[in-house]
Design an enzyme around this catalytic site. Sequence first.
Site, PDB file in Angstrom:
ATOM      1  N   ARG A  35     -25.957 -29.724 -93.463  1.00  0.00           N
ATOM      2  CA  ARG A  35     -25.402 -31.093 -93.570  1.00  0.00           C
ATOM      3  C   ARG A  35     -25.284 -31.768 -92.198  1.00  0.00           C
ATOM      4  O   ARG A  35     -25.413 -32.985 -92.108  1.00  0.00           O
ATOM      5  CB  ARG A  35     -24.040 -31.053 -94.269  1.00  0.00           C
ATOM      6  N   LYS A 201     -22.065 -25.597-118.267  1.00  0.00           N
ATOM      7  CA  LYS A 201     -21.426 -26.308-119.377  1.00  0.00           C
ATOM      8  C   LYS A 201     -22.153 -27.574-119.811  1.00  0.00           C
ATOM      9  O   LYS A 201     -22.562 -28.379-118.990  1.00  0.00           O
ATOM     10  CB  LYS A 201     -19.994 -26.685-118.974  1.00  0.00           C
ATOM     11  N   GLY A 352     -26.005 -29.478-105.499  1.00  0.00           N
ATOM     12  CA  GLY A 352     -25.264 -28.395-106.136  1.00  0.00           C
ATOM     13  C   GLY A 352     -26.012 -27.068-106.148  1.00  0.00           C
ATOM     14  O   GLY A 352     -26.724 -26.719-105.203  1.00  0.00           O
ATOM     15  N   GLY A 375     -21.966 -33.571-107.054  1.00  0.00           N
ATOM     16  CA  GLY A 375     -21.228 -34.449-107.969  1.00  0.00           C
ATOM     17  C   GLY A 375     -21.720 -35.884-107.922  1.00  0.00           C
ATOM     18  O   GLY A 375     -21.855 -36.555-108.946  1.00  0.00           O
TER      19      GLY A 375
END
Length: 395
Positions: A35, A201, A352, A375
């Site tokens: 990053r 999920k 992610g 996100g």
Amino acid sequence: MKKTVKDVELTGKTVLVRADFNVPMDNGVITNDKRIKAALPTIQYILDQGAKVVLFSHLGRVKEESDKEQLSLFPVAERLSQLIDNDVLFVNETRGVELESAVDDLQVGEVLLVENTRFEDLNGKKESKNDPELGKYWASLGDVFVNDAFGTAHRAHASNVGISENVEAVSGFLMEKEIEFIGNAVDEPKRPFVAILGGAKVSDKITVIERLLEKADKILIGGGMANTFVRALGHDTGKSLVEEDNLELAKSLIEKGKDKLVLPVDLVVAKEFSNDSAFRTVNLDGINADEMALDIGEKTVALFNDILKDAKTVVWNGPMGVFEMENFAEGTVKVCESLAKLEDAITIIGGGDSATAAEALGFADKFSHVSTGGGASLEYLEGKVLPGLNAINDK
């Protein structure tokens, strides 16, 4: 179109930059500096324009005073100094006389890093709740604001939205790239447009699936979330992770998606959630009551490959199985390999776990774009308005 750092005059100015230096740390040692490296083109461009740079970033979640020691940005300042071959001044305060005088003393071509913006959360969550006074104060330290932290664009914090509301705000190169790749992929894709969705999920990806059913030509489903769809089809899933309360929703998505929604046809199963557990590959009706699905099987990989070989735009978010365990990483590896071989397609990883997987497998540089925000990229794919992005001035 949003204004970028190239749309403003920077010479002689103090330029505030919101970077994403939320890097993994182990006892004060940075374990992955990706990053920091991603922020370099924007920082270097500003310096080349003859400006001064004041950097803001958060690091981790600051809940109590004792967190300060582990979550200081000082190691980031040291690493950044090495990467730009230039001293980076560090002020271990987020406001006050010491910070103000350090900014005032800054010379053209110099860089200053402000301490972790979330230290302000110890004082009533002022950063995370976008305290207007704090945003105004930080904005007062410079002449123009460059937001280059896509990873926090889905949050309205003082260090992105708050500063933007008080001074001219433009995007950095990293933010611009995210807008270009993810925005264009969904709004103006080259077709066939294939989305690959994995992870644990269904509930995390409901809105993404619904939106992509309108936009994509095919949606390939893998990972733990596939189990809920497999159960919704009427198969026994044994001890697999299944969201019982989302079975009806999964059924409705299957009906709505028809042949656009592509589910696994076989799965790799084991009796324990462990790399040491014996495993086998079964068709959907072959899972025993004491087994759990931990990866997609070979037939599914072949099915996915067949769809991917003609794709012109691919967005991938979420691994196909428990890729951290070698025995259940094959599905993720094979999808990575398929995408890496696509020569004239735009391939995008939505941050992610998929980004982590591509990196660990050595494929990251084979993709058109690897998003820096898990996100944020997911919410962008959903078509949500991202506050940090929205606050940047339009051209």
